[in-house]
Design an enzyme around this catalytic site. Structure first.
Site, PDB file in Angstrom:
ATOM      1  N   HIS A 192       0.801  -1.227   0.000  1.00 39.40           N
ATOM      2  CA  HIS A 192       0.000   0.000   0.000  1.00 39.40           C
ATOM      3  C   HIS A 192       0.830   1.271   0.000  1.00 39.40           C
ATOM      4  O   HIS A 192       0.282   2.357   0.163  1.00 39.40           O
ATOM      5  CB  HIS A 192      -0.918   0.049   1.222  1.00 39.40           C
ATOM      6  CG  HIS A 192      -1.981  -0.985   1.242  1.00 39.40           C
ATOM      7  ND1 HIS A 192      -3.233  -0.798   0.708  1.00 39.40           N
ATOM      8  CD2 HIS A 192      -1.975  -2.241   1.744  1.00 39.40           C
ATOM      9  CE1 HIS A 192      -3.957  -1.893   0.884  1.00 39.40           C
ATOM     10  NE2 HIS A 192      -3.216  -2.777   1.513  1.00 39.40           N
ATOM     11  N   LYS A 239      -8.160  13.846   4.533  1.00 40.38           N
ATOM     12  CA  LYS A 239      -7.262  12.685   4.513  1.00 40.38           C
ATOM     13  C   LYS A 239      -6.254  12.862   5.637  1.00 40.38           C
ATOM     14  O   LYS A 239      -6.201  13.935   6.257  1.00 40.38           O
ATOM     15  CB  LYS A 239      -6.535  12.588   3.169  1.00 40.38           C
ATOM     16  CG  LYS A 239      -5.920  13.928   2.693  1.00 40.38           C
ATOM     17  CD  LYS A 239      -5.307  13.856   1.316  1.00 40.38           C
ATOM     18  CE  LYS A 239      -6.268  14.009   0.167  1.00 40.38           C
ATOM     19  NZ  LYS A 239      -6.492  12.780  -0.582  1.00 40.38           N
ATOM     20  N   ARG A 240      -5.456  11.830   5.915  1.00 40.51           N
ATOM     21  CA  ARG A 240      -4.406  12.005   6.896  1.00 40.51           C
ATOM     22  C   ARG A 240      -3.509  13.180   6.510  1.00 40.51           C
ATOM     23  O   ARG A 240      -3.331  13.476   5.332  1.00 40.51           O
ATOM     24  CB  ARG A 240      -3.559  10.725   6.989  1.00 40.51           C
ATOM     25  CG  ARG A 240      -4.231   9.608   7.747  1.00 40.51           C
ATOM     26  CD  ARG A 240      -4.541  10.000   9.176  1.00 40.51           C
ATOM     27  NE  ARG A 240      -3.331  10.009   9.973  1.00 40.51           N
ATOM     28  CZ  ARG A 240      -2.992   9.054  10.831  1.00 40.51           C
ATOM     29  NH1 ARG A 240      -3.783   8.015  11.041  1.00 40.51           N
ATOM     30  NH2 ARG A 240      -1.857   9.134  11.514  1.00 40.51           N
ATOM     31  N   LYS A 299       1.008  14.452   0.857  1.00 43.93           N
ATOM     32  CA  LYS A 299      -0.359  14.744   0.408  1.00 43.93           C
ATOM     33  C   LYS A 299      -0.554  16.243   0.148  1.00 43.93           C
ATOM     34  O   LYS A 299      -1.548  16.660  -0.421  1.00 43.93           O
ATOM     35  CB  LYS A 299      -1.379  14.237   1.427  1.00 43.93           C
ATOM     36  CG  LYS A 299      -1.375  12.704   1.567  1.00 43.93           C
ATOM     37  CD  LYS A 299      -2.372  12.262   2.627  1.00 43.93           C
ATOM     38  CE  LYS A 299      -2.273  10.780   2.981  1.00 43.93           C
ATOM     39  NZ  LYS A 299      -2.926   9.892   2.015  1.00 43.93           N
ATOM     40  N   THR A 341      -8.465   6.649  -1.889  1.00 47.99           N
ATOM     41  CA  THR A 341      -9.822   6.136  -2.042  1.00 47.99           C
ATOM     42  C   THR A 341     -10.822   7.260  -1.735  1.00 47.99           C
ATOM     43  O   THR A 341     -11.955   7.216  -2.199  1.00 47.99           O
ATOM     44  CB  THR A 341     -10.085   4.938  -1.106  1.00 47.99           C
ATOM     45  OG1 THR A 341      -9.568   5.267   0.189  1.00 47.99           O
ATOM     46  CG2 THR A 341      -9.397   3.689  -1.614  1.00 47.99           C
ATOM     47  N   LYS A 383     -14.570   8.462  -3.348  1.00 51.78           N
ATOM     48  CA  LYS A 383     -15.778   8.789  -2.576  1.00 51.78           C
ATOM     49  C   LYS A 383     -16.317  10.156  -2.995  1.00 51.78           C
ATOM     50  O   LYS A 383     -17.528  10.345  -3.189  1.00 51.78           O
ATOM     51  CB  LYS A 383     -15.470   8.803  -1.070  1.00 51.78           C
ATOM     52  CG  LYS A 383     -15.160   7.421  -0.523  1.00 51.78           C
ATOM     53  CD  LYS A 383     -14.415   7.441   0.812  1.00 51.78           C
ATOM     54  CE  LYS A 383     -13.723   6.095   1.009  1.00 51.78           C
ATOM     55  NZ  LYS A 383     -12.770   6.083   2.124  1.00 51.78           N
TER      56      LYS A 383
HETATM   57  C1  26V Z   1       2.053   1.947   7.898  1.00 47.69           C
HETATM   58  C2  26V Z   1       2.505   1.917   9.182  1.00 47.69           C
HETATM   59  C3  26V Z   1       3.914   2.078   9.411  1.00 47.69           C
HETATM   60  C4  26V Z   1       4.345   1.828  10.778  1.00 47.69           C
HETATM   61  C5  26V Z   1       3.387   1.906  11.856  1.00 47.69           C
HETATM   62  C6  26V Z   1       1.996   1.610  11.600  1.00 47.69           C
HETATM   63  C7  26V Z   1       1.591   1.714  10.207  1.00 47.69           C
HETATM   64  C8  26V Z   1       0.244   1.578   9.928  1.00 47.69           C
HETATM   65  C9  26V Z   1      -0.191   1.635   8.641  1.00 47.69           C
HETATM   66  C10 26V Z   1       0.706   1.823   7.632  1.00 47.69           C
HETATM   67  C11 26V Z   1       0.189   1.788   6.275  1.00 47.69           C
HETATM   68  C12 26V Z   1       0.376   2.968   5.487  1.00 47.69           C
HETATM   69  C13 26V Z   1      -0.017   2.644   4.126  1.00 47.69           C
HETATM   70  C14 26V Z   1      -1.376   3.141   3.755  1.00 47.69           C
HETATM   71  O1  26V Z   1      -2.278   3.395   4.523  1.00 47.69           O
HETATM   72  N1  26V Z   1      -1.507   3.261   2.487  1.00 47.69           N
HETATM   73  C15 26V Z   1      -2.689   3.768   1.866  1.00 47.69           C
HETATM   74  O2  26V Z   1      -3.431   2.644   1.408  1.00 47.69           O
HETATM   75  C16 26V Z   1      -4.623   3.038   0.752  1.00 47.69           C
HETATM   76  C17 26V Z   1      -5.378   1.773   0.421  1.00 47.69           C
HETATM   77  O3  26V Z   1      -4.669   1.019  -0.499  1.00 47.69           O
HETATM   78  C18 26V Z   1      -4.283   3.857  -0.473  1.00 47.69           C
HETATM   79  O4  26V Z   1      -5.468   4.278  -1.071  1.00 47.69           O
HETATM   80  C19 26V Z   1      -3.448   5.078  -0.098  1.00 47.69           C
HETATM   81  O5  26V Z   1      -3.011   5.758  -1.231  1.00 47.69           O
HETATM   82  C20 26V Z   1      -2.244   4.637   0.703  1.00 47.69           C
HETATM   83  O6  26V Z   1      -1.542   5.754   1.207  1.00 47.69           O
END
Ligand code: 26V
Length: 825
Positions: free
Chosen positions: A368, A559-560, A565, A667, A671
């Site tokens: 992701h 968004k975050r 971003k 996403t 929406k």
């Molecule tokens: C990464 C980490 C890193 C360390 C600690 C905890 C943690 C928790 C979650 C993540 C994931 C980050 C990746 C993420 O959320 N990606 C997003 O995924 C969406 C669904 O595929 C996508 O639409 C977004 O563009 C993407 O940023």
């Protein structure tokens, strides 16, 4: 414009059903709540309505589980550290096609369904896109009648509650279970031990093979909580199983009999901390022991449960990959690969090669993010202390893997170093993405560009070794929540004109294309948007005490908060407009309300500074009499799923402005467009595919492409060139740096300007600024031609068929999982 009665018409409640629901609610008032109706609070009514909806799912849920047990189809297990479900009541009522009936029954009890629904706490068990995607997928899997299970952690505290104090983000704990959770069923009998620490002893078994025992471990119990997941139409009701940590002390009386009763109870609390809180971080890896323990805890419990279910039907392990597909949602559950090997080899006595063959045919992995700092790695030393046997297994996997690489590409030591599961630079670390790729049969990206970049950049070596292993599965969103539920007025209008087929088959929205030319439809469509904007304006007035003009252009970025971003680029534009209005150089165009919402990771200093800047700029802009109603800037606190359901339907303009090549998919972009917002965006993530579907003429494109970004960075990007070359940009940056927006502390935002000018502007805001501002001028001009705007807005909705998560899930089912529908009878 055709009028046609629609089945989902929320007005036409079935009388019989309404009566039955009313009776159930009255029964719950007595037997679940035990209060006279005069004493029941709105929250009690929510509890009553929720239990009534839950009762209506229970039978189908049991039938679904029974069907799967009886037919033993291949099942899919979606392993995810996050499920950002949001509220369940309205969603359940709509998916059961009983929303009108609930509304009517509550009305007869003197209650308003919206007020009752608002009582529910969000299940905020996720950070952002990745967690919400998992929730949309569960909805689609159930709607498509696929035998799927979600597995995750039942965090006691979900995503923190964001408050804004003195312009700054303050995090408050999200005690979402405070009043209980009517949707979950505790399963105290579904309990598995999970081991940590200890050491490995080797011994030779009777048949002469080398075996391993993991001994002297500490144990924590994982207890299941099940939540029903109804598909649309309510025929299939799947299961989401979340694990809670329970002390093994509870199950072992010896601890209490050894004398130190108080210490024994205190220790029990310590182990239950494991599932206490969601890590509110989605950008940088933080390598914390508790996080690794959370990952292994839920992986171990889930795999024990999956194997137990498999074993009920099968005497050998040979059928495992034909009966079980496990999808790893990012690398967070990637230890599964080592854990399945351990279970098969150490516990069930399979030979290594046999176990490896079964394992790699069972797993698949979704990536992701391309951001190097978000790719998970674990320090070998930490990992060894917590999971010593898994480290040995990872070394063994790595040994075999590198031998294969060596065989395919002889003599390339640099390649071995790059591909190894262990990063040997500096402190030795395990590369979880490499483990996930090596242990999976298929790896996927989440949008076309993202997948191409995976193949050509971060995973190019793996793509060369195993061409065809990396596939694209463009993300999607569920139209049930993001149109039918979030925007009932638009859903109603669409259904009245093209029928209700779109709820299951979003491609049917294409039929709206012809209606974009129909003045009466446009008028009705415009009226829906206007009403949604009024609703949002009322919410803003209530929470922020700021009055916004529903006729202004609602320009929305939700968004975050993350540098890539580029919320900061949005702010630079707002300040540009502010200056233009004050200087009288802004054409007399549409008034704008710029709305930004999102959470920053608590430790992400720059993101928090950006939130403060937004609020400080808002303070100045919103109170400047020269600006009046022409421009407003608002930061909506605590952006979450249920706020999104309010904000999304009210958007005119959707800001999707990440630096090209950084947003894996997005996403929120889907929406907003599905609800009729026009997008201003870069050629990044799924924006590209959205633009293809809705037509370039209905999309505001700006900025560098991913290739141009890469080339500019490589050729030595100098932000000062843009600063010196653009008077307006220079003025904006100088204002921020001089303390114009923070007179009480003039250098408060110096570091933001420094990041752009002195530290390389990593996300190329300055390079894209002029193009962005020019594009916003085109937005303004179009907004002043409302009929044309409306037409494009309708064409956006009409073009969104591809972005249903039903399409995404069908692709996973066909191309990765090899599973088909199992209708429940
Ligand atoms: C990464 C980490 C890193 C360390 C600690 C905890 C943690 C928790 C979650 C993540 C994931 C980050 C990746 C993420 O959320 N990606 C997003 O995924 C969406 C669904 O595929 C996508 O639409 C977004 O563009 C993407 O940023």
């Amino acid at each position: 414009m055709k009028k046609q009665p629609s089945k989902s018409s929320k007005a036409a409640a079935d009388v019989q059903e309404t009566k039955a629901i009313l009776n159930s609610m009255e029964a719950h008032l007595t037997y679940s709540i035990s209060k006279y109706s005069a004493l029941a609070t709105t929250h009690d009514w929510y509890e009553i309505a929720a239990r009534t909806a839950r009762d209506r799912m229970a039978e189908r849920w049991m039938e679904t589980m029974q069907t799967y047990y009886r037919d033993d189809p291949k099942r899919v297990y979606y392993l995810s550290l996050e499920f950002l479900v949001g509220r369940t009541f309205s969603n359940a009522a709509l998916n059961l096609e009983l929303h009108g009936e609930f509304k009517q029954a509550l009305h007869e009890l003197g209650q308003n369904i919206e007020a009752v629904s608002e009582m529910e706490f969000d299940a905020g068990l996720g950070n952002g896109g990745l967690g919400r995607l998992a929730a949309c997928f569960l909805d689609s899997m159930a709607t498509l009648e696929l035998p799927c299970y979600g597995y995750g952690i039942r965090y006691e505290y979900g995503m923190f509650h964001q408050k804004i104090e003195d312009g700054q983000q303050v995090e408050h704990p999200d005690n979402w279970l405070r009043y209980g959770n009517p949707w979950e069923f505790p399963r105290p009998e579904v309990l598995y031990p999970v081991k940590f620490h200890g050491r490995v002893v080797q011994f030779t078994s009777e048949d002469g093979t080398l075996r391993h025992h993991w001994v002297d471990t500490e144990e924590i119990m994982a207890m299941a909580y099940d939540t029903p997941v109804p598909g649309f139409g309510g025929k299939t009701v799947n299961n989401m199983r979340l694990w809670a940590a329970k002390s093994s002390r509870d199950f072992d009386l010896r601890y209490f009999n050894q004398g130190d009763y108080i210490q024994a109870v205190a220790d029990k609390n310590a182990s239950e901390n494991l599932s206490k809180v969601l890590y509110p971080n989605d950008s940088t890896e933080m390598g914390k022991e508790l996080r690794l323990k959370q990952q292994y805890f839920f992986v171990s419990a889930s795999l024990q449960d999956i194997l137990y279910r498999y074993k009920k039907h099968h005497a050998t392990w040979d059928e495992l990959p034909n009966k079980v597909a496990i999808q790893l949602n990012d690398t967070h559950p990637a230890i599964s690969i080592a854990e399945l090997m351990r279970l098969l080899v150490d516990i069930h006595g399979l030979g290594w090669d046999h176990a490896w063959n079964l394992t790699t045919r069972t797993f698949s992995y979704t990536n992701h993010t391309l951001m190097p700092e978000a790719l998970e790695t674990w320090k070998v030393s930490l990992f060894e202390a917590i999971l010593p046997r898994h480290l040995e297994i990872i070394y063994a996997i790595n040994f075999q893997f590198l031998r294969q690489v060596m065989h395919t590409f002889p003599g390339d030591n640099e390649l071995l170093r790059r591909m190894s599961l262990i990063d040997e630079n500096g402190d030795r670390r395990i590369r979880m993405a490499h483990l996930a790729i090596v242990g999976s049969h298929t790896v996927n990206g989440v949008a076309q560009l993202h997948t191409e970049l995976m193949k050509s950049t971060i995973f190019s070596d793996f793509n060369r070794l195993w061409p065809g292993k990396i596939l694209n599965m463009t993300n999607g969103i569920t139209p049930r929540r993001w149109l039918n539920q979030a925007n009932p007025a638009l859903a109603e209008l669409i259904s009245a004109n093209i029928g209700t087929g779109w709820i299951r088959n979003l491609d049917e929205l294409q039929k709206l294309r012809a209606l974009a030319k129909d003045a009466a439809f446009r008028k009705a469509f415009g009226a829906v948007k206007r009403a949604n904007k009024e609703r949002l304006a009322a919410m803003i007035e209530e929470t922020l005490h700021i009055r916004v003009n529903p006729d202004s252009l609602f320009d929305i970025q939700i968004k975050r908060i993350h540098e890539y971003k580029r919320q900061l680029l949005n702010v630079l534009h707002v300040i540009t407009l502010y200056n233009r209005i004050r200087q009288g150089t802004h054409p007399n165009t549409a008034p704008r309300t710029v709305i930004i919402g999102g959470k920053a990771a608590p430790g992400y200093v720059m993101a928090k500074r950006i939130i403060r800047l937004i609020n400080n700029v808002a303070e100045i802009v919103n109170n400047d009499p020269l600006i009046g109603d022409r421009l407003k800037l608002l930061f909506i606190p605590n952006y979450n799923v249920s706020n999104a359901e309010r904000i999304v339907p009210a958007a005119d303009l959707s800001e999707q402005i990440s630096t090209a090549g950084t947003e894996a998919s997005g996403t929120g972009n889907m929406k907003l467009s599905l609800n009729g917002a026009l997008t201003i965006g870069t050629l990044d993530g799924a924006n590209i595919e959205i633009m293809e579907e809705v037509g370039e003429e209905n999309f505001f494109l700006f900025g560098l492409t991913a290739d141009e970004v890469a080339r500019l960075r490589a050729s030595g990007y100098n932000p000062w060139d843009y600063y010196h070359g653009n008077t307006e940009l220079r003025q904006v940056l100088d204002m921020i740096a001089s303390g114009y927006f923070s007179p009480d502390e003039p250098d408060r935002f110096q570091s933001i300007v420094d990041a752009l000018l002195c530290h390389g502007d990593h996300y190329l805001l300055l390079a894209d600024y002029a193009s962005y501002v020019a594009c916003q001028e085109r937005v303004d001009a179009l907004y002043c031609r409302p009929e044309e705007w409306l037409q494009k807005s309708i064409l956006n909705v009409a073009g969104m068929g591809k972005f249903s998560s039903d399409r995404t899930i069908r692709q996973y089912a066909e191309q990765i999982w090899h599973v088909g529908p199992v209708p429940v009878c």
